[in-house]
Design an enzyme around this catalytic site. Structure first.
Site, PDB file in Angstrom:
ATOM      1  N   LYS A 219       0.853  -1.185   0.000  1.00  0.00           N
ATOM      2  CA  LYS A 219       0.000   0.000   0.000  1.00  0.00           C
ATOM      3  C   LYS A 219       0.889   1.234   0.000  1.00  0.00           C
ATOM      4  O   LYS A 219       2.005   1.216   0.521  1.00  0.00           O
ATOM      5  CB  LYS A 219      -0.888   0.023   1.247  1.00  0.00           C
ATOM      6  CG  LYS A 219      -1.761  -1.178   1.433  1.00  0.00           C
ATOM      7  CD  LYS A 219      -2.604  -1.054   2.699  1.00  0.00           C
ATOM      8  CE  LYS A 219      -1.760  -0.989   3.931  1.00  0.00           C
ATOM      9  NZ  LYS A 219      -2.565  -0.933   5.170  1.00  0.00           N
ATOM     10  N   ASN A 268      -5.497  -7.140   7.347  1.00  0.00           N
ATOM     11  CA  ASN A 268      -6.141  -5.853   7.569  1.00  0.00           C
ATOM     12  C   ASN A 268      -6.653  -5.284   6.243  1.00  0.00           C
ATOM     13  O   ASN A 268      -7.718  -5.667   5.774  1.00  0.00           O
ATOM     14  CB  ASN A 268      -5.143  -4.903   8.248  1.00  0.00           C
ATOM     15  CG  ASN A 268      -5.671  -3.497   8.401  1.00  0.00           C
ATOM     16  OD1 ASN A 268      -6.841  -3.311   8.695  1.00  0.00           O
ATOM     17  ND2 ASN A 268      -4.829  -2.511   8.204  1.00  0.00           N
ATOM     18  N   GLU A 269      -5.907  -4.424   5.618  1.00  0.00           N
ATOM     19  CA  GLU A 269      -6.356  -3.778   4.376  1.00  0.00           C
ATOM     20  C   GLU A 269      -5.805  -4.507   3.153  1.00  0.00           C
ATOM     21  O   GLU A 269      -5.143  -3.917   2.286  1.00  0.00           O
ATOM     22  CB  GLU A 269      -5.927  -2.315   4.396  1.00  0.00           C
ATOM     23  CG  GLU A 269      -6.654  -1.534   5.496  1.00  0.00           C
ATOM     24  CD  GLU A 269      -6.056  -0.161   5.731  1.00  0.00           C
ATOM     25  OE1 GLU A 269      -4.938   0.097   5.260  1.00  0.00           O
ATOM     26  OE2 GLU A 269      -6.701   0.650   6.407  1.00  0.00           O
ATOM     27  N   VAL A 270      -6.095  -5.825   3.095  1.00  0.00           N
ATOM     28  CA  VAL A 270      -5.593  -6.617   1.974  1.00  0.00           C
ATOM     29  C   VAL A 270      -6.398  -6.373   0.698  1.00  0.00           C
ATOM     30  O   VAL A 270      -5.995  -6.800  -0.387  1.00  0.00           O
ATOM     31  CB  VAL A 270      -5.615  -8.122   2.326  1.00  0.00           C
ATOM     32  CG1 VAL A 270      -4.638  -8.414   3.458  1.00  0.00           C
ATOM     33  CG2 VAL A 270      -7.007  -8.571   2.718  1.00  0.00           C
ATOM     34  N   ASP A 271      -7.543  -5.676   0.806  1.00  0.00           N
ATOM     35  CA  ASP A 271      -8.346  -5.350  -0.378  1.00  0.00           C
ATOM     36  C   ASP A 271      -8.181  -3.871  -0.733  1.00  0.00           C
ATOM     37  O   ASP A 271      -9.113  -3.232  -1.219  1.00  0.00           O
ATOM     38  CB  ASP A 271      -9.822  -5.688  -0.130  1.00  0.00           C
ATOM     39  CG  ASP A 271     -10.388  -4.934   1.067  1.00  0.00           C
ATOM     40  OD1 ASP A 271      -9.588  -4.414   1.862  1.00  0.00           O
ATOM     41  OD2 ASP A 271     -11.623  -4.856   1.183  1.00  0.00           O
TER      42      ASP A 271
END
Length: 280
Positions: A219, A268-271
């Site tokens: 990210k 967590n924010e894997v998408d």
């Protein structure tokens, strides 16, 4: 979120006899709870690094706070040379005291491995007796009692104290959170120090144990400071293929006996928008 650097958690060098319990090799789980009896299963992974097969005896004892043993079972198993074996044993506890957020009662599981008359290894594991249930209409239940999970996300640091967090600081924070009505913690976004899980066991706080912040794709992050400089790609993504499966396995093996752990999170924010998992 202060990541820290260097060795900011306890580290251990483990020395074992040639016949021993594998690292994180004791797995305890509650199979059934009735009004007057509980059934539990203990799975022990054993290793033999000698050059010949050995028959060992594995004794399991469940003890109360006052050290009185309330359940006991013993079994023999044969370990191949330079190999291992997984032994499954069952125990029943009369009049069990359950682990809950209101009354987090803990037992001690004593696992003893005997090679003949000699004790080859021994392990102490704090455990709880409780059941979990998830229903699409009724939600979550602990010990057949429906309840709301009211929690917060906690990173592994303690603000200005950094990442080497003393037990007393964690205890104070968790006590304060529980006084405000919090009954659960999410470990964002990585396995945390063992002391946090121990305290949640003792204080009656549920834990959502989380593994990763990102997977194979990074990210964009602030690298110089919040809203400072130019965001860039930096993080654990470049190590995910090599370490992801091993780290996840180790986290589960390490934390699976904690009665406070009731859910697992694989990320967590894997998408994130630049990741391929949800983007067209």
């Amino acid at each position: 979120w202060y990541t820290g650097s260097g060795i900011y958690r306890d580290a251990w060098l483990i020395f074992a006899n040639p016949i021993h319990i594998a690292p994180w090799g004791v797995y305890y789980t509650t199979r059934r709870v009735d009004d007057d009896e509980s059934a539990v299963t203990v799975e022990t992974t054993l290793e033999n690094s000698t050059g010949r097969a050995r028959t060992v005896t594995v004794l399991q004892e469940l003890a109360r706070h006052d050290n009185a043993v309330v359940a006991r079972t013993s079994s023999k198993t044969k370990l191949p040379a330079q190999g291992g074996e997984r032994l499954v044993q069952e125990m029943k506890i009369a009049g069990p005291r359950l682990w809950s957020v209101e009354a987090p009662y803990l037992y001690t599981l004593i696992t003893t491995v005997k090679d003949g008359d000699r004790i080859a290894d021994r392990s102490l594991t704090r455990v709880g007796i409780r059941t979990l249930a998830f229903d699409p209409d009724k939600g979550f239940s602990l010990n057949a009692k429906n309840m709301k999970v009211k929690g917060v996300c906690l990173h592994h640091d303690a603000g200005c104290l950094g990442s080497a967090v003393p037990r007393e600081v964690w205890a104070h924070r968790l006590k304060t959170l529980k006084s405000l009505g919090c009954n659960a913690i999410r470990t964002s976004h990585n396995p945390q120090a063992p002391v946090l899980y121990d305290l949640c066991d003792e204080m009656g706080i549920l834990v959502l144990d989380e593994a990763f912040d990102e997977w194979e794709f990074p990210k964009k992050k602030w690298l110089e400071g919040w809203n400072v400089g130019t965001p860039g790609f930096q993080g654990p993504a470049s190590f995910f293929r090599e370490w992801g499966e091993r780290d996840l396995r180790d986290m589960i093996l390490r934390d699976r006996n904690h009665p406070s752990v009731f859910m697992w999170s694989i990320g967590n924010e894997v998408d994130y928008p630049n990741d391929p998992y949800s983007h067209p």
